[in-house]
Design a protein around this motif. Sequence first.
Motif, PDB file in Angstrom:
ATOM      1  N   ALA A 110      52.046  34.898  45.740  1.00 38.44           N
ATOM      2  CA  ALA A 110      52.740  34.586  44.490  1.00 38.44           C
ATOM      3  C   ALA A 110      51.851  33.783  43.547  1.00 38.44           C
ATOM      4  CB  ALA A 110      54.029  33.823  44.778  1.00 38.44           C
ATOM      5  N   ALA A 111      51.101  32.808  44.116  1.00 43.80           N
ATOM      6  CA  ALA A 111      50.225  31.985  43.287  1.00 43.80           C
ATOM      7  C   ALA A 111      49.090  32.821  42.709  1.00 43.80           C
ATOM      8  CB  ALA A 111      49.661  30.827  44.109  1.00 43.80           C
ATOM      9  N   LEU A 112      48.561  33.750  43.491  1.00 50.27           N
ATOM     10  CA  LEU A 112      47.487  34.603  42.990  1.00 50.27           C
ATOM     11  C   LEU A 112      47.994  35.544  41.902  1.00 50.27           C
ATOM     12  CD1 LEU A 112      45.442  35.563  46.165  1.00 50.27           C
ATOM     13  CD2 LEU A 112      44.826  33.984  44.354  1.00 50.27           C
ATOM     14  N   GLU A 113      49.182  36.099  42.105  1.00 48.14           N
ATOM     15  CA  GLU A 113      49.732  36.993  41.085  1.00 48.14           C
ATOM     16  C   GLU A 113      49.925  36.245  39.768  1.00 48.14           C
ATOM     17  OE1 GLU A 113      53.434  40.130  40.396  1.00 48.14           O
ATOM     18  OE2 GLU A 113      53.646  38.512  41.862  1.00 48.14           O
ATOM     19  N   GLU A 114      50.345  35.005  39.866  1.00 48.36           N
ATOM     20  CA  GLU A 114      50.556  34.199  38.663  1.00 48.36           C
ATOM     21  C   GLU A 114      49.238  33.773  38.031  1.00 48.36           C
ATOM     22  OE1 GLU A 114      52.592  29.900  37.447  1.00 48.36           O
ATOM     23  OE2 GLU A 114      53.158  30.905  39.311  1.00 48.36           O
ATOM     24  N   GLY A 115      48.201  33.547  38.863  1.00 48.54           N
ATOM     25  CA  GLY A 115      46.951  33.010  38.352  1.00 48.54           C
ATOM     26  C   GLY A 115      45.936  34.032  37.888  1.00 48.54           C
ATOM     27  N   LEU A 116      46.012  35.263  38.405  1.00 48.40           N
ATOM     28  CA  LEU A 116      45.040  36.291  38.024  1.00 48.40           C
ATOM     29  C   LEU A 116      45.445  36.971  36.723  1.00 48.40           C
ATOM     30  CD1 LEU A 116      44.363  37.865  41.534  1.00 48.40           C
ATOM     31  CD2 LEU A 116      42.723  36.580  40.136  1.00 48.40           C
ATOM     32  N   ASP A 117      44.466  37.314  35.918  1.00 51.21           N
ATOM     33  CA  ASP A 117      44.691  37.923  34.615  1.00 51.21           C
ATOM     34  C   ASP A 117      45.422  39.260  34.768  1.00 51.21           C
ATOM     35  OD1 ASP A 117      44.583  39.017  32.088  1.00 51.21           O
ATOM     36  OD2 ASP A 117      42.448  38.645  31.784  1.00 51.21           O
ATOM     37  N   GLU A 138      45.805  41.538  32.740  1.00 46.58           N
ATOM     38  CA  GLU A 138      45.075  42.628  32.099  1.00 46.58           C
ATOM     39  C   GLU A 138      44.078  43.262  33.065  1.00 46.58           C
ATOM     40  OE1 GLU A 138      45.414  43.938  29.010  1.00 46.58           O
ATOM     41  OE2 GLU A 138      47.221  42.703  28.858  1.00 46.58           O
ATOM     42  N   LEU A 139      43.683  42.493  34.097  1.00 45.32           N
ATOM     43  CA  LEU A 139      42.686  42.974  35.049  1.00 45.32           C
ATOM     44  C   LEU A 139      43.285  43.358  36.394  1.00 45.32           C
ATOM     45  CD1 LEU A 139      39.834  40.354  34.466  1.00 45.32           C
ATOM     46  CD2 LEU A 139      40.102  42.601  33.411  1.00 45.32           C
ATOM     47  N   PHE A 140      44.359  42.681  36.809  1.00 47.37           N
ATOM     48  CA  PHE A 140      44.904  42.871  38.152  1.00 47.37           C
ATOM     49  C   PHE A 140      46.381  43.255  38.108  1.00 47.37           C
ATOM     50  CE2 PHE A 140      41.294  40.057  38.679  1.00 47.37           C
ATOM     51  CZ  PHE A 140      40.682  40.542  39.831  1.00 47.37           C
ATOM     52  N   VAL A 141      46.807  43.962  39.150  1.00 49.63           N
ATOM     53  CA  VAL A 141      48.206  44.347  39.261  1.00 49.63           C
ATOM     54  C   VAL A 141      48.647  44.202  40.713  1.00 49.63           C
ATOM     55  CG1 VAL A 141      47.626  46.801  39.587  1.00 49.63           C
ATOM     56  CG2 VAL A 141      49.922  46.150  38.797  1.00 49.63           C
ATOM     57  N   ARG A 142      49.844  43.693  40.904  1.00 46.77           N
ATOM     58  CA  ARG A 142      50.403  43.613  42.255  1.00 46.77           C
ATOM     59  C   ARG A 142      51.130  44.920  42.545  1.00 46.77           C
ATOM     60  NH1 ARG A 142      53.953  38.605  44.812  1.00 46.77           N
ATOM     61  NH2 ARG A 142      53.994  39.376  46.968  1.00 46.77           N
ATOM     62  N   LEU A 143      50.741  45.561  43.644  1.00 47.18           N
ATOM     63  CA  LEU A 143      51.321  46.854  43.993  1.00 47.18           C
ATOM     64  C   LEU A 143      52.209  46.786  45.227  1.00 47.18           C
ATOM     65  CD1 LEU A 143      48.288  49.266  43.459  1.00 47.18           C
ATOM     66  CD2 LEU A 143      50.194  48.809  41.899  1.00 47.18           C
ATOM     67  N   HIS A 144      52.163  45.673  45.916  1.00 48.46           N
ATOM     68  CA  HIS A 144      52.911  45.535  47.162  1.00 48.46           C
ATOM     69  C   HIS A 144      53.105  44.050  47.412  1.00 48.46           C
ATOM     70  CE1 HIS A 144      53.733  45.852  51.538  1.00 48.46           C
ATOM     71  NE2 HIS A 144      54.091  47.100  51.272  1.00 48.46           N
ATOM     72  N   ARG A 145      54.080  43.700  48.229  1.00 48.03           N
ATOM     73  CA  ARG A 145      54.280  42.268  48.500  1.00 48.03           C
ATOM     74  C   ARG A 145      53.061  41.643  49.167  1.00 48.03           C
ATOM     75  NH1 ARG A 145      55.777  41.440  53.850  1.00 48.03           N
ATOM     76  NH2 ARG A 145      56.346  43.309  55.016  1.00 48.03           N
ATOM     77  N   SER A 146      52.192  42.484  49.747  1.00 50.75           N
ATOM     78  CA  SER A 146      51.001  41.958  50.413  1.00 50.75           C
ATOM     79  C   SER A 146      49.706  42.488  49.810  1.00 50.75           C
ATOM     80  CB  SER A 146      51.036  42.308  51.906  1.00 50.75           C
ATOM     81  OG  SER A 146      51.049  43.715  52.093  1.00 50.75           O
TER      82      SER A 146
END
Length: 248
Positions: free
Chosen positions: A186-193, A195-203
């Motif tokens: 969750a912290a990484l999803e919030e902290g990564l840009d 525009e560059l990254f996307v969360r595709l799965h809970r892991s």
Amino acid sequence: MAEAHSLRVLIADDEPLAAERLQLLLARADGAQLVGTASDGDSAINLTEALHPDLLLLDIAMPGLDGIGVARALAAQHPSPAVVFVTAFDQFAVAAFEVEAVDYLMKPVEPFRLQRALDRTRSYLEHRADRPRAGKGSQWLEEFWASDLSGLVRIAAKDVDRVSAERDYMRLHVGRRSWLIHHSMAALEEGLDPELFVRLHRSAIVRKDFITGFTRNPSGRWIARLADATEQPVGRLYSDRVRAIAGR
């Protein structure tokens, strides 16, 4: 700096043997000049203000003010010295990142790691004027500290291909190498840009330009095809990300 090729270095360590070892290594290193030693945090600050070193080789666990506190206090100086932490503990890596340490060396320090830290410091000081200070540049995570066989290594966020969860740790995949860091997804999803990254799965988080396509499995769930010829299942809660990426 005193000379274009020489760094003025202050050692701060409360262990006499550790400080002596650093002095010996520094004497054999290229482009470094020892200007003083301190055995506690307050002395490190006072000597820095008096001697104006380019670099502090700074222990973390010291009497009184610890190394992290020293680095925070000195950050207010203009210009502030570069900081390389030298410690027997790796759990302070995140705090070191927050105070913009140039490097993080694990005791006992190997000569080649000290030399690499000196080279990094020289490059950092030469280009510091061109870099935005923390909190005034990008709002997104730009780098990570991760454990390496010889200490800790700094990893640029833009170089991370994907992130996978492993229990209480996250694994950063960069080419054929990977490192574990102690963050939450969750912290990484919030902290990564975004525009560059996307969360595709809970892991799983993936850099967008690392995705080469999408397909569906027999049950109709999306599968992301990645540039390293692997596949990443897309969680049902994240299927809208596929449509957003594909513009559909």
